[in-house]
Design an enzyme around this catalytic site. Structure first.
Site, short mmCIF file in Angstrom:
data_model
loop_
_atom_site.label_atom_id
_atom_site.label_comp_id
_atom_site.label_asym_id
_atom_site.label_seq_id
_atom_site.Cartn_x
_atom_site.Cartn_y
_atom_site.Cartn_z
N GLU A 147 -9.54 -10.19 -7.68
CA GLU A 147 -8.51 -9.16 -7.45
C GLU A 147 -7.35 -9.28 -8.45
OE1 GLU A 147 -7.50 -9.39 -3.30
OE2 GLU A 147 -9.44 -8.59 -2.68
N ASN A 203 -1.88 -0.04 6.92
CA ASN A 203 -1.31 -1.29 7.43
C ASN A 203 -0.44 -2.02 6.39
OD1 ASN A 203 -3.36 -2.14 5.81
ND2 ASN A 203 -4.50 -3.24 7.39
N HIS A 221 -1.87 -5.53 1.51
CA HIS A 221 -3.17 -6.17 1.28
C HIS A 221 -2.91 -7.58 0.80
CE1 HIS A 221 -7.19 -6.98 -0.31
NE2 HIS A 221 -6.56 -7.55 -1.31
N TYR A 271 -12.22 -2.07 -3.89
CA TYR A 271 -12.75 -2.30 -2.53
C TYR A 271 -14.28 -2.28 -2.49
CZ TYR A 271 -8.26 -2.18 -0.01
OH TYR A 271 -7.01 -2.47 0.49
N LYS A 276 0.84 -1.20 0.00
CA LYS A 276 0.00 0.00 0.00
C LYS A 276 0.88 1.26 0.00
CE LYS A 276 -3.86 -2.32 2.37
NZ LYS A 276 -4.83 -2.24 3.50
N1 UDP Z 1 -9.70 -0.90 7.43
C1 UDP Z 1 -9.87 0.30 8.11
N2 UDP Z 1 -10.61 0.30 9.26
C2 UDP Z 1 -11.18 -0.84 9.77
C3 UDP Z 1 -11.01 -2.05 9.07
C4 UDP Z 1 -10.27 -2.04 7.90
O1 UDP Z 1 -9.37 1.33 7.68
O2 UDP Z 1 -11.83 -0.77 10.82
C5 UDP Z 1 -8.91 -0.91 6.18
C6 UDP Z 1 -7.53 -1.56 6.33
O3 UDP Z 1 -6.61 -0.87 5.51
C7 UDP Z 1 -7.78 -2.97 5.83
C8 UDP Z 1 -8.77 -2.70 4.68
O4 UDP Z 1 -9.61 -1.67 5.20
O5 UDP Z 1 -6.60 -3.60 5.41
C9 UDP Z 1 -9.64 -3.87 4.28
O6 UDP Z 1 -10.26 -4.41 5.43
P1 UDP Z 1 -10.36 -5.97 5.67
O7 UDP Z 1 -11.30 -6.18 6.82
O8 UDP Z 1 -10.67 -6.65 4.38
O9 UDP Z 1 -8.89 -6.35 6.19
P2 UDP Z 1 -7.66 -7.13 5.52
O10 UDP Z 1 -8.23 -8.25 4.71
O11 UDP Z 1 -6.90 -6.12 4.69
O12 UDP Z 1 -6.83 -7.61 6.69
#
Ligand code: UDP
Length: 139
Positions: free
Chosen positions: A126, A112, A115, A49, A9
């Site tokens: 994806e 974070n 992805h 997304y 990211k």
């Molecule tokens: N995210 C966020 N706030 C939240 C949960 C998720 O900003 O409370 C963002 C974070 O960057 C995350 C992405 O949205 O990686 C997608 O969320 P997902 O639950 O799919 O998590 P991942 O699969 O990336 O661990």
């Protein structure tokens, strides 16, 4: 053999840890089957997304994902969807296991670093969002 989509990211690219992330994949025996650096538009980030469009963090997340260039990769290996998620760590870096990418480099639940697709169906969607079959090298 399985494939997954990985993204470094904008925060990961800005922190100059592209090599560090790739090293972790390669050290785990994962192969990179495709890779490019791109800068998403807002509508491209929203399309990627789309499953999160009703979530409260959608607008902020898609702004963040367009804030700078990203590195998108197709990873290939046995059980690579789960393996990649293990290497990444939990979404919230505070809950991520010691030694994972997010535990070491994330600063925020949103920013974070990486992805990774979470299931075979999402991986297929994806991967095709970013790459056509001529751009993926089976290794
Ligand atoms: N995210 C966020 N706030 C939240 C949960 C998720 O900003 O409370 C963002 C974070 O960057 C995350 C992405 O949205 O990686 C997608 O969320 P997902 O639950 O799919 O998590 P991942 O699969 O990336 O661990």
């Amino acid at each position: 053999m399985e494939r997954t989509l990985s993204i470094i990211k904008p925060d990961g690219v800005a922190k100059n840890i592209i090599g560090e992330v790739i090293k972790r994949f390669e050290s785990a025996g994962i192969k990179i089957a495709a890779m490019k650096m791109i800068h998403l538009t807002k509508s491209q980030a929203q399309g990627f997304y789309a499953v999160h469009k009703e979530r409260p963090f959608f607008d902020s997340l898609t702004d963040f994902m367009t804030s700078g260039p990203i590195v998108v990769m197709v990873l290939e290996g046995e059980n690579v969807i789960a393996e990649n998620r293990k290497i990444m760590g939990a979404t919230n870096f505070k809950e991520a296991e010691e030694g994972t990418i997010r535990r070491e480099y994330a600063t925020d639940i949103e920013k974070n670093v990486v992805h990774g697709s979470d299931a075979p169906e999402t991986a297929a969607f994806e991967i095709s969002y970013f790459f056509n079959h001529l751009e993926i090298q089976s290794r």
